[in-house]
Design a protein around this motif. Structure first.
Motif, mmCIF file in Angstrom:
data_model
loop_
_atom_site.group_PDB
_atom_site.id
_atom_site.type_symbol
_atom_site.label_atom_id
_atom_site.label_comp_id
_atom_site.label_asym_id
_atom_site.label_seq_id
_atom_site.Cartn_x
_atom_site.Cartn_y
_atom_site.Cartn_z
ATOM 1 N N GLU A 30 -5.961 3.545 -12.320
ATOM 2 C CA GLU A 30 -6.937 4.033 -11.337
ATOM 3 C C GLU A 30 -7.374 5.462 -11.633
ATOM 4 O OE1 GLU A 30 -8.702 2.443 -8.938
ATOM 5 O OE2 GLU A 30 -7.793 0.692 -9.898
ATOM 6 N N ARG A 31 -6.439 6.288 -12.066
ATOM 7 C CA ARG A 31 -6.806 7.672 -12.399
ATOM 8 C C ARG A 31 -7.774 7.691 -13.581
ATOM 9 N NH1 ARG A 31 -6.102 12.828 -11.245
ATOM 10 N NH2 ARG A 31 -5.773 14.369 -12.870
ATOM 11 N N ASN B 56 -11.304 6.925 -12.585
ATOM 12 C CA ASN B 56 -11.963 8.039 -11.893
ATOM 13 C C ASN B 56 -12.116 9.281 -12.760
ATOM 14 O OD1 ASN B 56 -12.273 6.660 -9.388
ATOM 15 N ND2 ASN B 56 -10.085 6.920 -9.045
#
Length: 113
Positions: free
Chosen positions: A82-83, A86
């Motif tokens: 997820e990091r 983003n």
């Protein structure tokens, strides 16, 4: 004395997998960006998220953020899926100016802790 791999050609590591600490695949190394004034690798360009090269996002990963996993012939990046989704990225047709100090500082601070 045990020796380790300290010199690799760029073509040897292009297309190597990049995984995180949980062994989740993050993508593949697409390119290497060299800082020719300092004579060192500055960024590895990671391709991720697409299918058969379509829709891939590219990410400039500071070379210092990657660890070589020689046993599995891949690299490890300490970042969650997820990091990475983003993270500051770009597409193959619109590369950023990686020499821009503001851009570099933002990317470096995102990955290097």
């Amino acid at each position: 004395m045990e020796t380790s791999t300290t010199l690799l050609s760029a073509s040897t590591i292009t297309n190597d997998d990049v995984v995180n600490l949980k062994q989740e695949k993050l993508g593949k190394l697409q390119d290497i960006m060299l800082d020719i004034t300092q004579g060192k690798i500055r960024y590895a360009v990671l391709t991720s998220g697409g299918f058969l090269g379509m829709g891939d996002r590219l990410f400039a990963i500071p070379w210092s953020a990657l660890k070589l996993d020689t046993a599995n012939k891949r690299f490890v990046l300490d970042v969650g899926v997820e990091r990475l989704k983003n993270a500051p990225g770009f597409n193959k047709d619109q590369w950023p100016n990686m020499a821009d100090p503001t851009w570099s500082a933002a990317v470096d601070s995102y990955y290097v802790r």
